[in-house]
Motif scaffolding. Structure first.
Motif, PDB file in Angstrom:
ATOM      1  N   UNK A 109      -6.469  -9.214  12.708  1.00  0.00           N
ATOM      2  CA  UNK A 109      -5.144  -9.010  12.143  1.00  0.00           C
ATOM      3  C   UNK A 109      -5.152  -8.984  10.625  1.00  0.00           C
ATOM      4  N   UNK A 110      -6.304  -8.641  10.024  1.00  0.00           N
ATOM      5  CA  UNK A 110      -6.444  -8.680   8.575  1.00  0.00           C
ATOM      6  C   UNK A 110      -6.950  -7.341   8.025  1.00  0.00           C
ATOM      7  N   UNK A 111      -6.581  -7.064   6.775  1.00  0.00           N
ATOM      8  CA  UNK A 111      -7.153  -5.954   6.026  1.00  0.00           C
ATOM      9  C   UNK A 111      -7.657  -6.496   4.691  1.00  0.00           C
ATOM     10  N   UNK A 112      -8.800  -5.999   4.254  1.00  0.00           N
ATOM     11  CA  UNK A 112      -9.350  -6.363   2.949  1.00  0.00           C
ATOM     12  C   UNK A 112      -9.190  -5.176   2.012  1.00  0.00           C
ATOM     13  N   UNK A 113      -8.441  -5.381   0.935  1.00  0.00           N
ATOM     14  CA  UNK A 113      -8.085  -4.307   0.011  1.00  0.00           C
ATOM     15  C   UNK A 113      -8.858  -4.491  -1.292  1.00  0.00           C
ATOM     16  N   UNK A 114      -9.568  -3.442  -1.691  1.00  0.00           N
ATOM     17  CA  UNK A 114     -10.398  -3.490  -2.894  1.00  0.00           C
ATOM     18  C   UNK A 114      -9.748  -2.713  -4.028  1.00  0.00           C
ATOM     19  N   UNK A 115      -9.949  -3.204  -5.240  1.00  0.00           N
ATOM     20  CA  UNK A 115      -9.501  -2.518  -6.449  1.00  0.00           C
ATOM     21  C   UNK A 115     -10.725  -2.221  -7.310  1.00  0.00           C
ATOM     22  N   UNK A 154      10.382 -14.650   0.724  1.00  0.00           N
ATOM     23  CA  UNK A 154       9.306 -15.323  -0.030  1.00  0.00           C
ATOM     24  C   UNK A 154       8.991 -14.586  -1.336  1.00  0.00           C
ATOM     25  N   UNK A 155       8.675 -13.292  -1.252  1.00  0.00           N
ATOM     26  CA  UNK A 155       8.468 -12.467  -2.457  1.00  0.00           C
ATOM     27  C   UNK A 155       7.409 -13.046  -3.394  1.00  0.00           C
ATOM     28  N   UNK A 156       6.334 -13.541  -2.806  1.00  0.00           N
ATOM     29  CA  UNK A 156       5.215 -14.080  -3.590  1.00  0.00           C
ATOM     30  C   UNK A 156       4.196 -12.958  -3.796  1.00  0.00           C
ATOM     31  N   UNK A 157       4.513 -12.079  -4.741  1.00  0.00           N
ATOM     32  CA  UNK A 157       3.774 -10.830  -4.902  1.00  0.00           C
ATOM     33  C   UNK A 157       2.370 -11.084  -5.406  1.00  0.00           C
ATOM     34  N   UNK A 158       1.425 -10.259  -4.941  1.00  0.00           N
ATOM     35  CA  UNK A 158       0.016 -10.435  -5.277  1.00  0.00           C
ATOM     36  C   UNK A 158      -0.549  -9.166  -5.910  1.00  0.00           C
ATOM     37  N   UNK A 159      -1.118  -9.305  -7.100  1.00  0.00           N
ATOM     38  CA  UNK A 159      -1.908  -8.238  -7.707  1.00  0.00           C
ATOM     39  C   UNK A 159      -3.379  -8.482  -7.385  1.00  0.00           C
ATOM     40  N   UNK A 160      -4.109  -7.397  -7.173  1.00  0.00           N
ATOM     41  CA  UNK A 160      -5.546  -7.498  -6.944  1.00  0.00           C
ATOM     42  C   UNK A 160      -6.248  -7.234  -8.281  1.00  0.00           C
ATOM     43  N   UNK A 161      -6.980  -8.208  -8.832  1.00  0.00           N
ATOM     44  CA  UNK A 161      -7.637  -8.012 -10.133  1.00  0.00           C
ATOM     45  C   UNK A 161      -8.630  -6.848 -10.097  1.00  0.00           C
ATOM     46  N   UNK A 162      -8.861  -6.249 -11.255  1.00  0.00           N
ATOM     47  CA  UNK A 162      -9.828  -5.169 -11.350  1.00  0.00           C
ATOM     48  C   UNK A 162     -11.212  -5.606 -10.918  1.00  0.00           C
ATOM     49  N   UNK A 221      -0.370  -1.271   7.559  1.00  0.00           N
ATOM     50  CA  UNK A 221      -1.287  -0.533   6.697  1.00  0.00           C
ATOM     51  C   UNK A 221      -1.165  -1.090   5.280  1.00  0.00           C
ATOM     52  N   UNK A 222      -2.278  -1.194   4.588  1.00  0.00           N
ATOM     53  CA  UNK A 222      -2.263  -1.691   3.225  1.00  0.00           C
ATOM     54  C   UNK A 222      -3.209  -0.909   2.341  1.00  0.00           C
ATOM     55  N   UNK A 223      -2.890  -0.860   1.055  1.00  0.00           N
ATOM     56  CA  UNK A 223      -3.783  -0.214   0.099  1.00  0.00           C
ATOM     57  C   UNK A 223      -3.550  -0.795  -1.284  1.00  0.00           C
ATOM     58  N   UNK A 224      -4.525  -0.595  -2.151  1.00  0.00           N
ATOM     59  CA  UNK A 224      -4.412  -0.873  -3.580  1.00  0.00           C
ATOM     60  C   UNK A 224      -4.833   0.391  -4.315  1.00  0.00           C
ATOM     61  N   UNK A 225      -3.963   0.872  -5.193  1.00  0.00           N
ATOM     62  CA  UNK A 225      -4.324   2.008  -6.033  1.00  0.00           C
ATOM     63  C   UNK A 225      -5.158   1.508  -7.200  1.00  0.00           C
ATOM     64  N   UNK A 226      -6.417   1.949  -7.345  1.00  0.00           N
ATOM     65  CA  UNK A 226      -7.246   1.494  -8.464  1.00  0.00           C
ATOM     66  C   UNK A 226      -6.521   1.732  -9.787  1.00  0.00           C
TER      67      UNK A 226
END
Length: 275
Positions: free
Chosen positions: A171-177, A240-248, A267-272
């Motif tokens: 039940x998890x996705x790992x999103x890379x930046x 909740x709105x505990x927003x998360x940024x993925x560091x470079x 579905x999840x994604x991070x735009x580099x």
């Protein structure tokens, strides 16, 4: 840098064209903007006090647009087309280079003719833009998961031929930046479900959506807002709105927990992102 094409809204401008649009002199697409933190000098010591973090200013972008058409009327019609882009709100700007395409959302400050004579089939406009978010983005890849499902395992002693059970799901996705600047995670929740919770495994930060979503509908959570089926704003049902940024250069893992939705997906994604 040698960009091959700029796309501003619906207008495409190659770096060279014998007719139609082209561009030159792109300014401030790359590089870092100024730091907004004020430098406070020590009144009774060397240097200044340490700054608390770093926040960057918006970005001022500009380029020159050339229009070559068969008549003065055609050139002026081209002026009208470009002048209408962004007149009613921010638009997407994409720059293509041999290294790939990157984009920003920009506000059009002005589009001013700088060279056009009566009867001429050639005209020039100066285009000035502001990017409130100074970061430059590329399109990320979507990752998908269903709810967490425990594997049934194989019961022994087994009878041949073996029939393996369906494997489980985390039940998890790992999103890379892979970029160099922090970038927010974006999610799509596909019904049916009664409510859903997204949790960042590393930090425990949560974003919830507390409203039933029927089968065939999609809620996209992006930029601290939620939209269902690309039409209606449903941000008021966010929790909740505990927003998360993925560091470079890093990744984050997100857990999907729907209520009343064993057939739901996330579905999840991070735009580099880059400065």
């Amino acid at each position: 840098m040698n960009p091959s094409k700029i796309t501003l809204g619906t207008i495409e401008l190659p770096s060279y064209s014998a007719t139609g649009w082209s561009f030159r002199g792109l300014v401030d697409w790359w590089g870092q903007t100024a730091d907004k933190a004020e430098i406070v000098e020590r009144p009774q010591g060397h240097g200044a006090f340490p700054a608390r973090g770093s926040l960057r200013t918006s970005r001022a972008i500009s380029f020159i647009a050339n229009c070559i058409n068969g008549s003065q009327a055609a050139v002026e019609s081209g002026f009208d087309d470009l002048s209408s882009v962004g007149a009613e709100g921010p638009v997407l700007m994409t720059v293509e280079t041999p290294a790939g395409a990157s984009w920003r959302v920009v506000k059009v400050e002005s589009v001013k003719p700088t060279h056009h004579r009566g009867g001429s089939r050639y005209g020039v406009l100066a285009v000035d833009l502001i990017a409130p978010d100074p970061r430059r983005y590329a399109d990320g890849a979507w990752q998908q998961t269903g709810p967490a499902v425990q594997s049934g395992g194989l019961v022994w002693p087994a009878v041949w031929p073996l029939v393996w059970p369906v494997s489980g799901s985390s039940g998890r996705v790992t999103l890379q930046n892979p970029g160099r600047a922090p970038s927010p995670a974006v999610f799509r929740l596909l019904g049916p479900f009664d409510s859903a919770l997204i949790t960042c495994v590393e930090s425990g930060a949560r974003v919830g959506f507390n409203r039933p979503v029927p089968a065939g509908s999609v809620v996209e959570i992006s930029g601290r807002h939620a939209v269902i089926d690309g039409q209606s704003d449903v941000s008021r049902w966010l929790q909740f709105r505990e927003w998360t940024d993925v560091p470079g250069g890093e990744s984050r893992t997100f857990q999907f927990d729907p209520v009343g939705g064993t057939a739901a997906f996330m579905q999840g994604k991070v735009d580099p992102a880059w400065w």
